[in-house]
Design an enzyme around this catalytic site. Structure first.
Site, short mmCIF file in Angstrom:
data_model
loop_
_atom_site.label_atom_id
_atom_site.label_comp_id
_atom_site.label_asym_id
_atom_site.label_seq_id
_atom_site.Cartn_x
_atom_site.Cartn_y
_atom_site.Cartn_z
N TYR A 42 0.83 -1.21 0.00
CA TYR A 42 0.00 0.00 0.00
C TYR A 42 0.87 1.26 0.00
O TYR A 42 1.71 1.45 0.88
CB TYR A 42 -0.91 0.00 1.22
CG TYR A 42 -2.04 0.97 1.13
CD1 TYR A 42 -3.26 0.60 0.58
CD2 TYR A 42 -1.90 2.27 1.59
CE1 TYR A 42 -4.31 1.48 0.50
CE2 TYR A 42 -2.95 3.17 1.52
CZ TYR A 42 -4.15 2.77 0.98
OH TYR A 42 -5.19 3.66 0.91
N TYR A 50 -5.36 5.50 -7.49
CA TYR A 50 -5.57 5.39 -6.05
C TYR A 50 -7.04 5.10 -5.80
O TYR A 50 -7.89 5.99 -5.85
CB TYR A 50 -5.14 6.67 -5.33
CG TYR A 50 -5.25 6.52 -3.82
CD1 TYR A 50 -4.44 5.62 -3.14
CD2 TYR A 50 -6.17 7.24 -3.08
CE1 TYR A 50 -4.55 5.44 -1.77
CE2 TYR A 50 -6.29 7.09 -1.71
CZ TYR A 50 -5.47 6.19 -1.06
OH TYR A 50 -5.58 6.01 0.30
#
Ligand SMILES: [Zn+2]
Lengths: 186, 383
Positions: free
Chosen positions: B288, B338
């Site tokens: 991440y 994103y």
């Protein structure tokens, strides 16, 4: 214990992991201070919105005292304040006065896009101070040259991890006071 | 030891919409497109779907999705909190439900118009006194400011430099330059661009921050046995974990003994405990990347290197194809899209199917992680 009146502005959602823009997004400059466009008693700066546990901290700050919650049974300090002690589960607490001395643990210098009041002062500093009495209790604040000076009043070259600081207090709006930090050796 | 999740379920289908700064369709429509694409990819009829999982921040709920796509009777639905920290947990919850017989065909998804929609930190009307009362008045307004504090401390404590963060940004951008679906497909990044970029929150510059994207993704989870009869080779959920460490405070994790030991460490301990292999056996990682410093912190947390060694780990092309640990091979949140990390899950599946646009040769194991710095989750996938 006197409780501060509720502020008009509230805080933003910090529970998202979403981020700031990158180079495919233009910076938006002209936006209202608050999402619902209300006028703001602190010239657009966000005022603390205390919860039940945090209210005493702000009430003490308004009288010029830096106090941290402690367990009234086992004596352990805790921050942020909460209903019971994570060490002994006691619901009895007291607010212990701190010396107001500490060291800078980290800092950032935010640049736009920011809420307008903050953007006007950018880049300013936000610092984390670890308290002399309890290094794991770290308060977010601003390093300033004087109690009521602007958020960008200290030159960036004076920002240093480990620098000794001492607390001062600034009234952001009527009855709303926040701790701020001065260099021990200005 | 009772029931185990190990290899009991597999991802049989993945789907996604285009990614862009602005897409015309609604989040609900995008969600339905990604989900129906994932079901078509698996070769499973929507009427067979009986489980859903998503994020608490997902705006389209199960009722809307189920009735739009034509799902059957749904017997399991779950939502996970903490923004991007919930990505892998959506799959983990479905895996637990399917492995224990609560459902048979699960859909996890995320649809988000973060590119053209509002920035959450601008919503000053949302009342969230804890912990915002301790940070917001001082101008710590955005996730970039909050993580910037940890990044500065990390640099100070372990000698990490901006070049280390650049290594992360560059690896993601290089992979995006190989991926036609990536927002940054045709936008190479140079060290010069990085070092002269505008600041967002010193020490973080523009390229340390993820994109703002409109898009949606989904995956379909079924039992391992069922997956073996589906259209693609199964990608097994080998292990899964969530992590909320003791005395953790969310993204403003400033109030414990060691703020640089984040939720990754907690998730990792559980993940490796239940796995047949360790960090040294991971062929490719999807970590991440809302902000570049989360990569060295995660590399340490998930055990790819020691404490304080995450920055040095990124040196000598370690994160590139052919390096020690190829990273975010679709471009990640920094350079593909994103969407709260869901594209990291689908990219992990592509790697183990052998269909990534930046394929790691013979990849058979992949670590996927969710947002570090908030209560998190992770998956070990294998082919
Ligand atoms: Zn106690």
């Amino acid at each position: 214990m006197k409780f501060m009146k509720p502020s008009v502005t509230a805080a933003t959602d910090n529970r998202t992991a979403s981020a700031t823009p990158v180079d495919n997004s233009p910076t938006t400059a002209a936006e209202p201070a608050t999402a619902d466009g209300r006028s703001d008693p602190a010239d657009g700066f966000l005022l603390p919105v205390p919860d039940d546990d945090g209210a005493p901290f702000w009430a003490y700050a308004a009288s010029g005292e830096l106090r941290v919650q402690a367990c009234a049974d086992c004596g352990e300090l805790r921050f942020p304040p909460r209903p019971c002690c994570p060490h002994c589960q006691s619901f009895a607490s007291e607010w212990r006065r701190m010396s107001g001395r500490g060291r800078i643990w980290s800092y950032v210098r935010p640049h736009p896009p920011l809420l307008p009041a903050y953007a006007a002062l950018a880049p300013y500093n936000a610092i984390i101070v670890e308290l002399a009495e309890a290094p794991r209790i770290r308060l977010v604040g601003n390093l300033v040259s004087a109690p009521d000076a602007a958020l960008n009043s200290v030159p960036p070259e004076r920002l240093r991890i480990g620098a000794a600081v001492k607390v001062t207090f600034h009234e952001m709006a009527d009855g709303v006071t926040v701790p701020r930090w001065l260099l021990e050796r200005p | 030891m009772g029931a185990t999740l190990k290899d009991a379920t597999a991802i049989a289908g993945i789907g996604q919409t285009p990614f862009a700064k602005r897409l015309p369709e609604s989040e609900k429509t995008l969600a339905c497109r990604a989900i129906t694409a994932a079901l078509a990819d698996a070769g499973i009829a929507p009427s067979e779907v009986d489980a859903f999982a998503s994020y608490t921040m997902e705006e389209t709920d199960e009722v809307e999705v189920a009735k739009a796509i034509g799902a059957g009777d749904v017997t399991f639905f779950s939502k996970v909190g903490y923004g991007g920290g919930g990505s892998c947990a959506t799959v983990a919850h479905l895996a637990a439900a399917i492995a224990t017989g609560q459902a048979t065909v699960g859909v996890a998804w995320r649809s988000r118009k973060r590119g053209s929609g509002p920035r959450p930190w601008k919503n000053t009307a949302v009342q969230l006194p804890t912990p915002a009362q301790w940070t917001r008045p001082f101008g710590l307004l955005r996730p970039a400011d909050e993580i910037g504090m940890l990044a500065r401390r990390y640099m100070h404590q372990y000698g990490a430099t901006r070049d280390h963060f650049f290594n992360v940004a560059l690896a993601c951008r290089n992979r995006a330059n190989q991926n036609p679906a990536a927002v940054m497909y045709d936008r190479p990044l140079t060290r010069e661009m990085y070092m002269t970029a505008r600041w967002i929150s010193e020490p973080l510059c523009l390229f340390d921050n993820c994109l703002e994207t409109d898009g949606a993704l989904a995956c379909v989870l079924v039992s391992a046995e069922r997956a073996r009869g589906c259209r693609h080779a199964p990608v097994y959920v080998h292990a899964a974990a969530q992590g909320l460490p003791a005395q953790h405070h969310g993204m403003v994790n400033y109030w414990n003994d060691d703020p640089l030991t984040g939720p990754a460490w907690t998730a990792a301990r559980h993940l490796w405990k239940s796995a047949d292999f360790g960090p040294q056996d991971v062929d490719v990682a999807q970590i991440y990347d809302a902000f570049t410093p989360l990569i060295p912190l995660s590399l340490e947390g998930y055990g790819f290197c020691g404490r304080g060694e995450g920055a040095a780990f990124t040196e000598k092309g370690a994160l590139e194809i052919g390096g020690r640990l190829p990273l975010n091979t679709g471009g990640g949140g920094l350079s593909e899209a994103y969407v709260h990390g869901f594209n990291l899950i689908t990219e992990g599946v592509k790697q183990l199917r052998g269909t990534s646009t930046a394929q790691v040769p013979d990849a058979s194991t992949c670590l996927v992680t969710a947002g570090e710095g908030v209560p998190t989750s992770a998956l070990l996938l294998r082919s």
